[in-house]
Design an enzyme around this catalytic site. Structure first.
Site, PDB file in Angstrom:
ATOM      1  N   CYS A   1      -8.031 -31.052  38.464  1.00 21.65           N
ATOM      2  CA  CYS A   1      -6.766 -30.162  38.385  1.00 21.65           C
ATOM      3  C   CYS A   1      -7.661 -28.399  39.218  1.00 21.65           C
ATOM      4  CB  CYS A   1      -6.201 -30.056  37.167  1.00 21.65           C
ATOM      5  SG  CYS A   1      -5.218 -28.679  37.014  1.00 21.65           S
TER       6      CYS A   1
ATOM      7  N   GLU B   1      -2.508 -35.127  36.660  1.00 27.94           N
ATOM      8  CA  GLU B   1      -3.524 -35.132  34.912  1.00 27.94           C
ATOM      9  C   GLU B   1      -2.966 -34.891  34.098  1.00 27.94           C
ATOM     10  OE1 GLU B   1      -6.232 -31.642  33.501  1.00 27.94           O
ATOM     11  OE2 GLU B   1      -4.053 -31.056  35.081  1.00 27.94           O
TER      12      GLU B   1
ATOM     13  N   LYS C   1     -13.406 -33.792  33.855  1.00 33.77           N
ATOM     14  CA  LYS C   1     -13.560 -32.798  34.468  1.00 33.77           C
ATOM     15  C   LYS C   1     -15.194 -31.695  33.628  1.00 33.77           C
ATOM     16  CE  LYS C   1      -9.509 -29.348  33.903  1.00 33.77           C
ATOM     17  NZ  LYS C   1      -8.473 -28.816  33.963  1.00 33.77           N
TER      18      LYS C   1
END
Length: 299
Positions: free
Chosen positions: A158, A44, A117
Site C-alpha cells: 500500500c 491488504e 510494511k
C-alpha cells in the site's frame, strides 16, 4: 524465449467478521486457480475490515502470528491448488509489537517469506501508526525480494507504492515482479473531480515504477464502503481499480469498483527486452545520489 506467468488478483469486500472475509478470499483464489492462475495476489488486510479508521486498543485482538489461522488457511490452499499466494495479515510479533505484513505461500512448501510494511501512513481515516511498527529495513524482510517457484517477487504494501525508492531497491535486488496489496479509497464527501485526481495519481505512480524499473506491476485493492466503527468519521469508499501493467507501464488488466477477480498472462521475458532499449540501471549516477539518504536538503 517467452516466459509467461498467469497472475490472478482477488478484489473483494471485507467485513469485521474474519471468517466471512476469508471465505470471500478463498472463493476468489479457488476461482482463479480453476482458470489456471499460478500466482494469486490478495489485497491488504483482506481478512478483516479496514480497522485503522480509528484508534482503539481493543482492535489489537484482531492480530495473529505469522503462522496463525489466516496463514494456515492460505498455506493449505496454496498446497491444495498447487499455486503461489500472496496474502496479508495484521501480525502480532510480540506484546506491543505489531506489523502490517504480507506473507508468501508457495505450493507445498508453505510460507517461503514475508514482508513487513515499511512506510506507515497517519492520515484522517488511516491511523496506521497507532497499530503498525515499520518493518526492519536492515533485516532480511526489508526491501528484499522473495524467491518462489514462479519467480522472484518484490512484495511491497500500500503506502509503499508511492515511493520510488522502495520499487528501485526491489529491482536492484533482482525482483522479477512488483506486487502491491492495497487498501485505498475516497472519503465520501470528496467531490468527483478530487476523487478522479486521487485515483489517477494512484494508478500513474505505480505504472511509473514499472517503467522506471522495467518490471511488471501487480496491484490488488479492496472495494466497497466500510464504515468507521467508532462513528466519528465518514467511512471510506474503497475504489477497487486493481490492475496489472507491463514493464513499459502498459495496462494488461484493470478492474472496476466492484468485487471481481482478474486473470492475466504476464510475459516475464519482456523485462530483459525493455531493459536493453531503456537501460536505466546502466545509466544511473550512483556516485551522485548520496543526498537521497537525507530527509531534506536544507539551504
Amino acid at each position: 524465449m517467452s516466459k509467461t506467468l498467469k497472475v490472478g488478483l482477488v478484489q473483494q469486500q471485507a467485513w469485521p467478521e474474519k471468517q466471512r472475509s476469508l471465505q470471500a478470499s478463498e472463493a476468489g483464489i479457488r476461482e482463479l486457480a480453476a482458470q489456471g492462475a499460478e500466482l494469486v495476489l490478495l489485497q491488504e488486510l483482506h481478512a478483516t475490515h479496514y480497522f485503522c479508521q480509528s484508534e482503539d486498543t481493543a482492535l489489537f485482538d484482531l492480530a495473529e502470528p505469522l503462522d496463525g489461522p489466516t496463514g494456515q488457511q492460505l498455506a493449505a490452499l496454496a498446497q491444495e491448488l498447487d499455486i503461489v499466494i500472496v496474502g496479508s495479515i495484521f501480525e502480532r510479533r510480540a506484546a506491543g509489537l505489531y506489523h502490517n505484513t504480507a506473507i508468501v505461500l508457495d505450493r507445498a512448501r508453505g510460507r517461503v517469506g514475508y514482508y513487513r510494511k515499511m512506510h506507515i501512513p497517519d492520515d484522517p481515516g488511516f491511523y496506521e501508526k497507532f497499530y503498525f511498527t515499520p518493518g526492519d529495513e536492515n533485516a532480511t524482510q526489508g526491501f528484499e525480494p522473495i524467491d518462489t517457484s514462479v519467480g522472484r517477487l518484490g512484495v511491497l504494501v500500500c503506502w509503499d507504492q508511492w515511493y520510488p525508492e522502495a520499487a528501485r531497491l526491489m529491482a536492484l535486488a533482482g525482483a522479477e515482479l512488483l506486487l502491491y496489496p492495497t487498501a485505498i479509497g475516497w472519503t465520501p464527501s470528496d467531490d468527483i473531480a478530487e476523487k478522479q485526481r486521487q485515483k489517477d495519481a494512484w494508478t500513474l505512480i505505480q505504472r511509473s515504477h514499472g517503467v522506471a524499473n522495467g518490471l511488471p506491476v501487480i496491484v490488488a485493492n479492496r472495494v466497497g464502503h466500510e464504515p468507521d466503527l467508532s462513528r466519528v468519521g465518514e467511512g471510506i469508499d474503497f475504489w477497487g481499480g486493481s490492475f496489472v501493467c507491463g514493464p513499459q507501464g502498459e495496462l494488461l488488466a484493470h478492474g472496476g469498483e466492484e468485487s471481481e477477480n482478474l486473470l492475466v498472462e504476464v510475459d516475464l521475458s519482456r523485462s530483459e527486452d525493455v531493459r536493453r532499449i531503456w537501460p536505466y540501471l546502466r545509466d544511473r549516477r550512483v556516485d551522485a545520489y548520496g543526498d537521497l539518504t537525507r530527509r531534506y536538503r536544507d539551504r
